[in-house]
Scaffold this motif. Structure first.
Motif, short mmCIF file in Angstrom:
data_model
loop_
_atom_site.label_atom_id
_atom_site.label_comp_id
_atom_site.label_asym_id
_atom_site.label_seq_id
_atom_site.Cartn_x
_atom_site.Cartn_y
_atom_site.Cartn_z
N PRO A 57 -33.19 28.77 -23.95
CA PRO A 57 -32.52 27.51 -24.26
C PRO A 57 -31.80 27.57 -25.61
O PRO A 57 -32.20 28.34 -26.49
N GLN A 64 -40.57 23.20 -21.49
CA GLN A 64 -39.20 23.68 -21.35
C GLN A 64 -39.10 25.17 -21.69
O GLN A 64 -38.52 25.96 -20.94
N THR A 82 -38.65 28.29 -18.95
CA THR A 82 -37.43 29.08 -19.09
C THR A 82 -37.78 30.55 -19.32
O THR A 82 -37.18 31.45 -18.72
N HIS A 128 -31.29 26.62 -19.36
CA HIS A 128 -32.10 25.41 -19.56
C HIS A 128 -32.57 24.92 -18.19
O HIS A 128 -31.79 24.93 -17.25
N PRO A 129 -33.84 24.50 -18.08
CA PRO A 129 -34.31 24.03 -16.77
C PRO A 129 -33.50 22.83 -16.27
O PRO A 129 -33.24 22.70 -15.07
N SER A 137 -24.97 25.51 -20.85
CA SER A 137 -26.19 26.18 -20.41
C SER A 137 -26.19 26.39 -18.90
O SER A 137 -25.72 25.53 -18.15
N PHE A 196 -31.46 27.51 -13.88
CA PHE A 196 -32.20 28.69 -13.43
C PHE A 196 -31.45 29.38 -12.29
O PHE A 196 -31.32 30.60 -12.25
#
Lengths: 347, 347, 347, 347
Positions: free
Chosen positions: C101, C109, C113, C300-301, C313, C316
């Protein structure tokens, strides 16, 4: 131009470089230093020669030391070029103010503006009949009809005209009407157009390209000069940078740089340079303080009705204020404004 | 386009803005928010309209939300434009390699190069007969004689030709010889020239100007498209930045951006983009990995003898190596190279 | 460095220049050419010396011919620097992917990740605990708490950590947690900070400043190297240009340029380089094709919930797709990706 | 900030955006237009929020309409900030001239310069004790010894001192000597340093970063202001562009832009802005004509002996000439120069 040879370069490398220099119609003089061999290139070089020589085996680096422009250089002509257009002299002691609408729209618009700017002290009338437009869906100027409207305004006011020519084919037509031919920023490297205006007897104002270095600008002037037309003036109108608050970044430092490198007069265009009417006056004053020979200012009777570039145009009132604020700044740098119509009566 | 009114703006201000919008042939829809009034402008807008509206009394800011280009937009045409030139398709599955000398110098030079690049897998021959030169004292191309040499090379190899046209007057002549008309970076906003090539039936390759935004580039394509010529491909050739180690900064990200915004094919020119031969191969690979539809590569039998841009030209050997290194990268992004002459025999 | 004397320069001028050179701890060798005298300056020079010498009477021009950086130069160290961090080697045959991230927000988070990026083939975890923010009213990172979360993720996944250090005072703290210290673009010329990380034994990743030339970037690396820390890698993250469609212009050509000039590894950061998630994959592929030793990717999720830089970002899913698309491109340029966790089981 | 939703966006998209806005501590007001839905975001926004919202599903574009800086904005404080340093007022009617050597070298050098510039009309003495240097092999200043020399010069002449602080750790030390703390261009986004000087009670001069937009510059000022230190002045010192003839491009238009957007005083630095001594005077005059509140000028008794930046330093003679030429330009824009030492005797 200096060619610096690599430390381990061979005799063959040296011969190869000298051969290439001779082949380009120039002479090479070899200086054998303790560590490196350096070849001085004598003759009129040009920017791309650098790449050509740098590529040769054994060459470390090529360094331009003489300037690639000649006729525009102050080394070749020491005295300032003065361009006479009617009674107006550009490049002399008097600051020349060129003013008028961005685009010619109607007879009324041009006549009203011409009278007003003359009254306020402008010496030359500007106005576009052929307009370059980023988008094909926009207003592109009235063409010949626009030229006729401008000629009418000249007849009424006595102000000489400057107007843009966009393409070689139109040079003859535009030159029949205009007193000064304007080459726009987007055409600074339209070499055919430069050749063409170089063949006329008309003064030419060459705007700096949006991303042109000062050297490239002078080389474009060289195109016109080398065709035999020595009446060239330059116009700084802002360069493209990362800053987007202003439309362009007016490169005020280019003014004294050009005055040092060249004998050609320099005009500043704070209207295009900033794109915002409220920045026109401070930048106009700055350009004059930095040594500009003249200003090019967009004026419109109703900027909010303008078909083009209203946001950067001054109203009649703001233009009069600009001229009022200009006077003491002009004096402060030992120049003067031309006598105004009213002043002449007094003499 | 959205017009955001100032907090304290009056009813008259609003009326004024709506009037101006109507006068420009567009419609305005008012949204009264809690804090501010916002006007949506409906219709085909253009960049300068922003300045015009922003200037009006009561206006806080004008925000372009629809794109000013239309025919070049992927919203208008979803499928990729494919341009067929002889057997070659530009914008399809196959990566197209355009190769040849910067400038046409001699018959031998062009013929030798054409045969070699064909052998190595190039699909189209490039070569300049009319050359733009920063300085008037440099080589400016062989002109018509150059076109004839190119035509000879086409006859011998079967490779279609791309060559630059510099001025509206030459369009008819160049179109008689060329299979693709090239508009150079310096002419990206030579609108008369864009109109003129738009009137031909020939495919056009439009290079990005040195300081042109992607939007301005697409608007220049729009000039050609709006004249009825839909065979337009774009060419990224580097932009001018503060970095001077490379001649330009090849804007690789412009490739996927343009592929997203537009349906037109995109070619990358790493030769002009970098100005150094040893950077051509890595940048060519990068451009293909980023999604380019083709490459434009300068090749010269003796770069150190070239009259123009030798420093950025590949030798025959380096070009063959580039083609060898290119193959796996092309596959890695699910594209293919056209069958080479030798391969065809095998079929 | 070469000093070119003016044509009419005097003996005194020459003596003055030689004196200044000696005074600066360097030696001058005079080459008397036909037209001009040229002085070669021998010793370790620096950029500002040019200005100093150019200013002296009789000097026409000063030309830098040797590079002002030394320890980062490939002339001084021919072999590639390889930096070992745990099992990972940066600058070797394997392409290194750094992912995670932009900012550390929560334990969940970061852990989620870290596991995902490891699974997908990343070798190093990134995450910011101290964040530079253009505005004082924005999120500036969790600080020490963020470092602890990162350390937890390393403990769980075995991935080494890279995280940014903003100020000399924090170097000791950050070095206690991080495996690689990151110097951000805004701090590329924060010389006190460079000195400080140069005194640690930790590998350092030095991002290129937004408007830094390649030479300035290498000179900043020189600060770290000259303090005795030779584990320096460089990171190209985009430069500021006039184009605003992308957040920065990722200078892909800087990758092969730096590989040529220096032995230090080069990482590319297409996330900051473009600012738009959909450009990350094409530019990542391009950077690898151009020779990058590694990539730095923001993941980033839930990018739409990110406190910072969500727009650039990858989710996934997109990151997994990037890794899948990356594999053949990596092979196509004769490199490999490290074995993935699953692959290891197979051995 | 306005969020423009896509044409086909759903109710869920709208809810998602509103949720994100609330989560960021702001309010969203929905305006349903004929074609599109627009959400006005109310509250103190920041630049990165744009990226965050633009990324959400259903969002077409996000448009910043309120400015992200607050305390530096003229909307928040209408009257000019005036900073009093001893008897000198910065931001008032009088133009303030700051002059002195680039770097402190010796007591004699500083004392001689200080006396001379005071005599000629300067109000504040400049001199660097901690110097940022592109290369680690260059002179980096005398440090504390330099501060003591400056303090001596203040004691002798009565001129207040401005000197640069490079790192948070040195703020306390430098603040003990200096009357004004200078933040250099390379540190404009060194946020820890900005915080630290914001905690002192000393006036701060914040130089614009080489590639900082005007908005970023004001946001950096905001860092200092938001720590409680309201004595901030800005210094335009040139931006990095493609033009390399000048060291930087002094952005004269930034002066009136900042005066419009902010209440903070603006100083211009033509020495760093141009890098050439012969451009200092024309650009100094231009900056004053454009509305600068002061000038920062490098002066050195023997520029050709200077350890740093000799090429851009004025000699005593040139500085006196500058002051002479300055006087009428200052009057021409309705400002005045402070009374000189000699003048005071006359009263």
């Amino acid at each position: 131009m200096l060619v610096v040879m690599k430390k381990g370069s061979t005799k063959e490398d040296l011969t190869g470089v000298l051969h290439k220099i001779t082949q380009s119609g120039l002479n090479g003089h070899v200086s054998q230093g303790v560590e490196r061999t350096v070849i001085g290139v004598v003759g009129q070089t040009y920017p791309e020669l650098r790449d050509i020589l740098e590529f040769l085996p054994g060459v470390e680096e090529v360094i331009p030391i003489s300037k690639p422009y000649k006729l525009s250089s102050r080394e070749v002509q020491h005295e300032n070029t003065r361009i006479k257009v009617g009674d107006v002299v550009i490049g002399g002691d008097e600051l020349v103010v060129i003013a008028g609408p961005c685009a010619v729209e109607t007879e009324n618009q041009v006549l009203a503006t011409a009278k007003m700017v003359k009254e306020a002290g402008a010496s030359i009338l500007r106005g576009g009949a052929f307009k370059p437009s980023t988008s094909p869906y926009q207003f592109r100027g009235l063409g010949k009809e626009g030229l006729e409207i401008l000629a009418l305004a000249r007849a009424e006011t006595g102000l000489p005209l400057i107007t843009e020519v966009l393409t070689p084919h139109d040079v003859e037509l535009v030159a029949r009407y205009a007193d000064i031919l304007q080459i726009g920023a987007r055409n600074m490297q339209n070499f055919t157009l430069l050749d063409e205006v170089g063949k006329t007897k008309k003064p030419v104002m060459l705007k700096r390209g949006m991303s042109a270095t000062i050297q490239e600008w002078l080389l474009s002037a060289e195109y016109i000069l080398s065709q035999g037309n020595r009446q060239v003036m330059l116009c700084e109108r802002g360069i493209r940078t990362f800053e987007t608050y202003t439309r362009n970044t007016l490169d005020i430092s280019a003014i004294p740089v050009v005055k040092k490198l060249s004998h050609l007069p320099v005009i500043a265009d704070p209207s295009h340079g900033t794109g915002k009417w409220y920045l026109v006056t401070p930048l106009a004053l700055a350009a004059v303080a930095a040594g500009a020979d003249g200003l090019m200012i967009e004026v419109h009777p109703n900027p909010d009705q303008a078909l083009k570039d209203g946001a950067q145009s001054l109203t009649f009132d703001s233009f009069q204020q600009l001229m009022t604020q200009l006077a003491p700044v002009v004096s402060s740098v030992q120049r003067k404004l031309p006598a105004k119509p009213g002043d002449e009566v007094d003499k």
